[in-house]
Design a protein around this motif. Structure first.
Motif, PDB file in Angstrom:
ATOM      1  N   ARG A 124       2.228   2.080  -3.427  1.00 28.09           N
ATOM      2  CA  ARG A 124       1.058   2.444  -4.431  1.00 28.09           C
ATOM      3  C   ARG A 124       1.013   4.079  -3.828  1.00 28.09           C
ATOM      4  O   ARG A 124       0.859   5.068  -4.726  1.00 28.09           O
ATOM      5  N   ALA A 125       0.855   4.271  -2.726  1.00 25.99           N
ATOM      6  CA  ALA A 125       0.822   5.789  -1.999  1.00 25.99           C
ATOM      7  C   ALA A 125       1.700   6.883  -2.531  1.00 25.99           C
ATOM      8  O   ALA A 125       1.411   7.736  -2.965  1.00 25.99           O
ATOM      9  N   PRO A 170      -6.604   1.421   3.599  1.00 24.86           N
ATOM     10  CA  PRO A 170      -6.110   1.797   2.134  1.00 24.86           C
ATOM     11  C   PRO A 170      -7.044   2.941   1.763  1.00 24.86           C
ATOM     12  O   PRO A 170      -8.452   3.079   2.234  1.00 24.86           O
ATOM     13  N   GLU A 171      -6.402   3.834   1.057  1.00 29.15           N
ATOM     14  CA  GLU A 171      -7.436   4.911   0.100  1.00 29.15           C
ATOM     15  C   GLU A 171      -7.982   5.870   1.411  1.00 29.15           C
ATOM     16  O   GLU A 171      -9.221   6.082   1.139  1.00 29.15           O
ATOM     17  N   THR A 172      -7.362   6.147   2.446  1.00 30.17           N
ATOM     18  CA  THR A 172      -7.998   6.856   3.611  1.00 30.17           C
ATOM     19  C   THR A 172      -7.056   7.958   4.088  1.00 30.17           C
ATOM     20  O   THR A 172      -6.090   7.698   4.628  1.00 30.17           O
ATOM     21  N   PHE A 174       0.936  -1.087   0.082  1.00 30.33           N
ATOM     22  CA  PHE A 174      -0.022   0.173   0.071  1.00 30.33           C
ATOM     23  C   PHE A 174       0.603   1.260  -0.117  1.00 30.33           C
ATOM     24  O   PHE A 174       0.523   2.323  -0.555  1.00 30.33           O
ATOM     25  N   GLY A 228      -0.729   7.392  -5.750  1.00 29.52           N
ATOM     26  CA  GLY A 228      -1.813   6.891  -5.546  1.00 29.52           C
ATOM     27  C   GLY A 228      -2.751   7.404  -4.301  1.00 29.52           C
ATOM     28  O   GLY A 228      -2.226   8.312  -3.625  1.00 29.52           O
ATOM     29  N   ALA A 229      -3.776   6.763  -3.977  1.00 37.09           N
ATOM     30  CA  ALA A 229      -4.120   7.261  -2.720  1.00 37.09           C
ATOM     31  C   ALA A 229      -3.529   7.075  -1.380  1.00 37.09           C
ATOM     32  O   ALA A 229      -2.850   5.989  -1.361  1.00 37.09           O
ATOM     33  N   VAL A 233      -2.653   6.144   2.522  1.00 39.17           N
ATOM     34  CA  VAL A 233      -2.888   5.027   3.380  1.00 39.17           C
ATOM     35  C   VAL A 233      -2.663   5.481   4.810  1.00 39.17           C
ATOM     36  O   VAL A 233      -1.792   6.394   5.161  1.00 39.17           O
TER      37      VAL A 233
END
Length: 455
Positions: free
Chosen positions: A314-315, A378-380, A311, A319-320, A322
């Protein structure tokens, strides 16, 4: 596909002949002239297959086979009994000793190579599965495992459009204790996997369908690929039978069908299929043990770190964001001291359950160790992670915990710290440290609260 084959025979001429026939097909051949030598070589050399003569002075092939199968170091090696005896009792005795197959002298090259080829394909799957589970469940070995797969009835689907021959074969199978269904009885070939079929007995004598096309279809279809296929063919049709074996069929039986040979072939295929199934089950269980905390069913620290790395990558690549929530049970030591460690385990299990019930499907709930829990979100972003952490804290504190098998109820709370990624240079260690510092603040500020280092 090549293999290392141990040939065991007390007659030198027989050993030389088999060696020449096998080496002509590019197999590596080892030779042993008696039972004791065979046992030593099997343990030391670990051959892929053993061709074992039955009639030997001193220790006969049956006894050698029993000893091979009783030794954890050699029990997995397939044994083919080679005998000049053609009596049914001798064949059954060999299978009872643990042999995977048998050949009756004199045998043609096709019979020899088809057996070797089938066992080599089986070995490649079994060896890979054994290797993958080698570091895990070594204590659940042979006798218990073999007892579970030995002599269990097989579920056989007979694909033959001749009503008389298919009914005769089905009757033979049923008389041997197996479950058999014919194509005519079933009305079609749909949903074989759902029916729990172990073995497909596929007749190559039919004029209404191409057995080789069916064999290729079943082996190319993921739902039926694991089925064992036993081809029934004319003795004069060895070329097509060989093609069937190349397509993935497990074995061949020639017409007219002998009842005892049919039962022996089905028994062998059922044993192999169940052994492979059991190895897969053990591998799956070993994988589960490597990532799951056995008390709570949550993911363990090893899995947690792998997921966080993924994660985070990606971040930091745009990305979004984490975030993580680190939670710790308040005054957990006093629970163990006052009510006992069994009560402590009950509390850990219930906290885990409440955590899982109050997170999203994409969140990853972990127990790194002790009374500590961590939720990967994730994505938070940080503000949403803090709101989620507060929801979890309230869910834990809302209802008392039942301990000592329901005899007592106690109040349990958790303190939590939230951390989130702040920039492209952040690491997993940075993220965990941020949450850990926030957790320490929550503990220092009176417990049963959420603090954050999320912004």
């Amino acid at each position: 596909m090549s293999a290392r084959i141990l040939v065991v025979d007390d007659i030198e001429a027989n050993r030389r002949l088999l060696k020449a026939r096998l080496e002509a097909q590019y197999y590596t051949v080892l030779l042993a002239e008696n039972g004791m030598q065979a046992l030593g070589m099997a343990k030391e050399e670990q051959p892929d297959i053993i061709l074992l003569d039955v009639m030997m002075p001193g220790m006969d092939g049956y006894e050698v086979c029993k000893r091979l199968k009783a030794d954890n170091q050699t029990a997995h090696i397939p044994v083919v009994m080679v005998t000049a005896l053609n009596d049914t009792e001798d064949r059954i005795r060999g299978l009872d000793a643990g042999a995977e197959d048998f050949l009756t002298k004199p045998f043609e090259d096709f019979a020899l190579m088809s057996r070797i080829g089938a066992l080599t394909r089986y070995n490649s799957v079994a060896a890979e599965l054994r290797q993958r589970q080698a570091s895990g469940l070594k204590d659940e070995l042979n006798e218990n495992l073999l007892q579970r797969i030995r002599d269990k009835p097989a579920r056989v689907f007979v694909v033959d459009d001749n009503p008389r021959s298919s009914a005769r074969i089905a009757d033979m199978l049923r008389s041997g204790g197996h479950n058999a269904v014919t194509l005519i009885e079933a009305g079609g070939l749909s949903n074989l996997a759902e029916q729990g079929v172990d073995i497909l007995l596929l007749s190559m004598l039919s004029d209404r369908f191409d057995a080789l096309k069916l064999c290729a279809h079943f082996k190319s279809n993921e739902a039926t690929r694991s089925l064992s296929i036993l081809l029934l063919c004319d003795p004069e049709d060895q070329q097509r039978a060989g093609k069937g074996l190349e397509l993935g069929a497990s074995d061949v039986i020639f017409s007219p069908v002998d009842r005892q040979e049919l039962l022996a072939r089905v028994r062998t295929q059922a044993r192999r299929a169940r052994y492979i199934d059991m190895l897969r089950e053990r591998v799956d269980r070993g994988l589960e043990l490597s990532i799951i905390d056995q008390l709570t069913g949550l993911y363990n620290r090893r899995f947690m770190m792998n997921q966080l790395e993924s994660f985070m990558r990606r971040a930091v690549m745009g990305g979004a964001p984490v975030s993580v929530m680190m939670a710790d049970i308040d005054h957990f030591k006093s629970v163990n001291d006052t009510y006992g460690h069994d009560a402590g385990d009950e509390v850990l299990v219930e906290v885990a359950r409440r955590l899982k019930s109050n997170v999203r499907a994409l969140d990853v709930v972990c127990r790194p160790g002790g009374e500590e829990f961590l939720v990967i979100m994730p994505e938070t972003p940080g503000d949403l992670a803090c709101a989620a952490a507060e929801r979890i804290r309230q869910a834990v504190a809302a209802q008392p915990f039942s301990v000592n098998k329901g005899e007592r109820e106690i109040s349990i709370t958790v303190s939590a710290g939230v951390g989130t990624i702040l920039g492209p240079d952040d690491t997993v260690s940075d993220l965990i440290k941020r949450a850990d510092v926030a957790l320490y603040q929550a503990k220092s500020s009176g417990r049963n609260r959420v603090e954050n280092q999320a912004a």
